[in-house]
Motif scaffolding. Structure first.
Motif, PDB file in Angstrom:
ATOM      1  N   ARG A  12       0.866  -1.184   0.000  1.00 28.65           N
ATOM      2  CA  ARG A  12       0.000   0.000   0.000  1.00 28.65           C
ATOM      3  C   ARG A  12       0.897   1.226   0.000  1.00 28.65           C
ATOM      4  NH1 ARG A  12      -3.992   0.550   4.454  1.00 28.65           N
ATOM      5  NH2 ARG A  12      -2.103   0.474   5.674  1.00 28.65           N
ATOM      6  N   LYS A  13       0.620   2.121  -0.924  1.00 35.86           N
ATOM      7  CA  LYS A  13       1.426   3.335  -1.060  1.00 35.86           C
ATOM      8  C   LYS A  13       1.027   4.358  -0.003  1.00 35.86           C
ATOM      9  CE  LYS A  13       1.536   5.076  -5.232  1.00 35.86           C
ATOM     10  NZ  LYS A  13       1.426   5.919  -6.427  1.00 35.86           N
ATOM     11  N   SER A  14       1.998   5.104   0.468  1.00 39.64           N
ATOM     12  CA  SER A  14       1.747   6.179   1.409  1.00 39.64           C
ATOM     13  C   SER A  14       0.766   7.187   0.816  1.00 39.64           C
ATOM     14  CB  SER A  14       3.059   6.890   1.745  1.00 39.64           C
ATOM     15  OG  SER A  14       2.803   8.101   2.405  1.00 39.64           O
ATOM     16  N   SER A  15      -0.133   7.697   1.640  1.00 38.86           N
ATOM     17  CA  SER A  15      -1.088   8.700   1.165  1.00 38.86           C
ATOM     18  C   SER A  15      -0.397  10.022   0.818  1.00 38.86           C
ATOM     19  CB  SER A  15      -2.166   8.945   2.224  1.00 38.86           C
ATOM     20  OG  SER A  15      -1.577   9.414   3.411  1.00 38.86           O
ATOM     21  N   TYR A  16       0.847  10.206   1.251  1.00 41.94           N
ATOM     22  CA  TYR A  16       1.598  11.416   0.942  1.00 41.94           C
ATOM     23  C   TYR A  16       2.385  11.301  -0.364  1.00 41.94           C
ATOM     24  CZ  TYR A  16       0.468  13.213   5.513  1.00 41.94           C
ATOM     25  OH  TYR A  16      -0.206  13.684   6.597  1.00 41.94           O
ATOM     26  N   SER A  17       2.377  10.125  -0.977  1.00 38.56           N
ATOM     27  CA  SER A  17       3.094   9.922  -2.231  1.00 38.56           C
ATOM     28  C   SER A  17       2.238  10.408  -3.396  1.00 38.56           C
ATOM     29  CB  SER A  17       3.418   8.438  -2.424  1.00 38.56           C
ATOM     30  OG  SER A  17       4.265   7.983  -1.414  1.00 38.56           O
ATOM     31  N   ILE A  18       2.916  10.835  -4.437  1.00 42.07           N
ATOM     32  CA  ILE A  18       2.176  11.260  -5.621  1.00 42.07           C
ATOM     33  C   ILE A  18       1.583  10.040  -6.310  1.00 42.07           C
ATOM     34  CG2 ILE A  18       3.531  13.360  -5.951  1.00 42.07           C
ATOM     35  CD1 ILE A  18       5.137  11.875  -8.089  1.00 42.07           C
ATOM     36  N   ASP A  19       0.554  10.262  -7.132  1.00 43.73           N
ATOM     37  CA  ASP A  19      -0.145   9.154  -7.784  1.00 43.73           C
ATOM     38  C   ASP A  19       0.662   8.515  -8.902  1.00 43.73           C
ATOM     39  OD1 ASP A  19      -2.360   9.338  -6.173  1.00 43.73           O
ATOM     40  OD2 ASP A  19      -3.354  10.785  -7.482  1.00 43.73           O
ATOM     41  N   ASN A  23       8.319   6.521  -6.730  1.00 42.24           N
ATOM     42  CA  ASN A  23       9.077   7.129  -5.639  1.00 42.24           C
ATOM     43  C   ASN A  23       8.196   7.301  -4.417  1.00 42.24           C
ATOM     44  OD1 ASN A  23      11.365   7.379  -7.256  1.00 42.24           O
ATOM     45  ND2 ASN A  23      10.608   9.273  -8.130  1.00 42.24           N
ATOM     46  N   CYS A  24       7.994   6.211  -3.685  1.00 44.66           N
ATOM     47  CA  CYS A  24       7.129   6.328  -2.528  1.00 44.66           C
ATOM     48  C   CYS A  24       7.475   5.283  -1.463  1.00 44.66           C
ATOM     49  CB  CYS A  24       5.667   6.189  -2.919  1.00 44.66           C
ATOM     50  SG  CYS A  24       5.257   4.609  -3.651  1.00 44.66           S
ATOM     51  N   VAL A  25       6.967   5.535  -0.289  1.00 45.00           N
ATOM     52  CA  VAL A  25       7.078   4.583   0.805  1.00 45.00           C
ATOM     53  C   VAL A  25       5.859   3.679   0.719  1.00 45.00           C
ATOM     54  CG1 VAL A  25       7.037   4.333   3.309  1.00 45.00           C
ATOM     55  CG2 VAL A  25       8.339   6.176   2.271  1.00 45.00           C
ATOM     56  N   GLU A  26       6.083   2.376   0.891  1.00 46.61           N
ATOM     57  CA  GLU A  26       4.989   1.420   0.847  1.00 46.61           C
ATOM     58  C   GLU A  26       5.003   0.577   2.120  1.00 46.61           C
ATOM     59  OE1 GLU A  26       4.443   0.156  -3.722  1.00 46.61           O
ATOM     60  OE2 GLU A  26       6.282  -0.550  -2.784  1.00 46.61           O
ATOM     61  N   ALA A  27       3.841   0.078   2.481  1.00 50.11           N
ATOM     62  CA  ALA A  27       3.738  -0.781   3.660  1.00 50.11           C
ATOM     63  C   ALA A  27       2.790  -1.934   3.367  1.00 50.11           C
ATOM     64  CB  ALA A  27       3.240   0.016   4.849  1.00 50.11           C
ATOM     65  N   GLN A  28       2.987  -3.022   4.091  1.00 48.45           N
ATOM     66  CA  GLN A  28       2.065  -4.146   4.027  1.00 48.45           C
ATOM     67  C   GLN A  28       2.158  -4.933   5.321  1.00 48.45           C
ATOM     68  OE1 GLN A  28       3.299  -7.968   1.883  1.00 48.45           O
ATOM     69  NE2 GLN A  28       4.257  -6.411   0.573  1.00 48.45           N
ATOM     70  N   LEU A  29       1.091  -5.636   5.632  1.00 48.53           N
ATOM     71  CA  LEU A  29       1.114  -6.473   6.818  1.00 48.53           C
ATOM     72  C   LEU A  29       1.969  -7.699   6.559  1.00 48.53           C
ATOM     73  CD1 LEU A  29      -2.543  -6.349   8.159  1.00 48.53           C
ATOM     74  CD2 LEU A  29      -0.518  -5.228   9.081  1.00 48.53           C
ATOM     75  N   PHE A  30       2.730  -8.074   7.557  1.00 51.00           N
ATOM     76  CA  PHE A  30       3.603  -9.235   7.498  1.00 51.00           C
ATOM     77  C   PHE A  30       3.060 -10.250   8.500  1.00 51.00           C
ATOM     78  CE2 PHE A  30       7.874 -11.210   8.398  1.00 51.00           C
ATOM     79  CZ  PHE A  30       8.072 -11.704   7.119  1.00 51.00           C
ATOM     80  N   THR A  31       3.692 -11.374   8.668  1.00 48.38           N
ATOM     81  CA  THR A  31       3.224 -12.391   9.597  1.00 48.38           C
ATOM     82  C   THR A  31       3.149 -11.851  11.019  1.00 48.38           C
ATOM     83  OG1 THR A  31       5.462 -13.206   9.898  1.00 48.38           O
ATOM     84  CG2 THR A  31       4.132 -14.297   8.224  1.00 48.38           C
ATOM     85  N   ASN A  32       2.246 -12.404  11.811  1.00 46.32           N
ATOM     86  CA  ASN A  32       2.052 -12.031  13.215  1.00 46.32           C
ATOM     87  C   ASN A  32       1.745 -10.550  13.399  1.00 46.32           C
ATOM     88  OD1 ASN A  32       2.577 -14.685  13.997  1.00 46.32           O
ATOM     89  ND2 ASN A  32       4.773 -14.290  14.087  1.00 46.32           N
ATOM     90  N   ASP A  33       1.034  -9.956  12.441  1.00 42.42           N
ATOM     91  CA  ASP A  33       0.626  -8.546  12.488  1.00 42.42           C
ATOM     92  C   ASP A  33       1.784  -7.561  12.453  1.00 42.42           C
ATOM     93  OD1 ASP A  33      -2.111  -9.087  12.482  1.00 42.42           O
ATOM     94  OD2 ASP A  33      -2.138  -9.329  14.661  1.00 42.42           O
ATOM     95  N   LEU A  34       2.970  -8.000  12.080  1.00 44.38           N
ATOM     96  CA  LEU A  34       4.092  -7.080  11.920  1.00 44.38           C
ATOM     97  C   LEU A  34       3.866  -6.252  10.658  1.00 44.38           C
ATOM     98  CD1 LEU A  34       7.020  -9.478  12.822  1.00 44.38           C
ATOM     99  CD2 LEU A  34       6.002  -7.710  14.272  1.00 44.38           C
TER     100      LEU A  34
END
Length: 69
Positions: A12-19, A23-34
């Motif tokens: 999931r792309k950061s909401s502060y990144s351009i569309d 060039n953006c920060v991304e995140a996703q859930l990993f095992t054990n809710d990390l």
């Protein structure tokens, strides 16, 4: 800790990144809710893993400006 080869469709792309572009920060859930956090243009370098508490604290610190020198 750094992990590699995470599923591309779960980022999931950061909401502060351009569309446009990668060039953006991304995140996703990993095992054990990390939370895995990576750079979209450098996915081969892997992603940092955070506990939910550490990630929430980091985001809160950015939003409130408490990380500024």
């Amino acid at each position: 800790m750094i992990v590699h080869n995470l599923p591309h469709l779960r980022w999931r792309k950061s909401s502060y990144s351009i569309d446009e572009g990668d060039n953006c920060v991304e995140a996703q859930l990993f095992t054990n809710d990390l939370v895995a956090v990576g750079d979209s243009k450098e996915r081969t370098r892997g992603a940092f893993i955070f506990t939910p508490h550490a990630w929430t604290t980091f985001i809160h610190s950015i939003r409130t400006g408490s990380l500024e020198p």
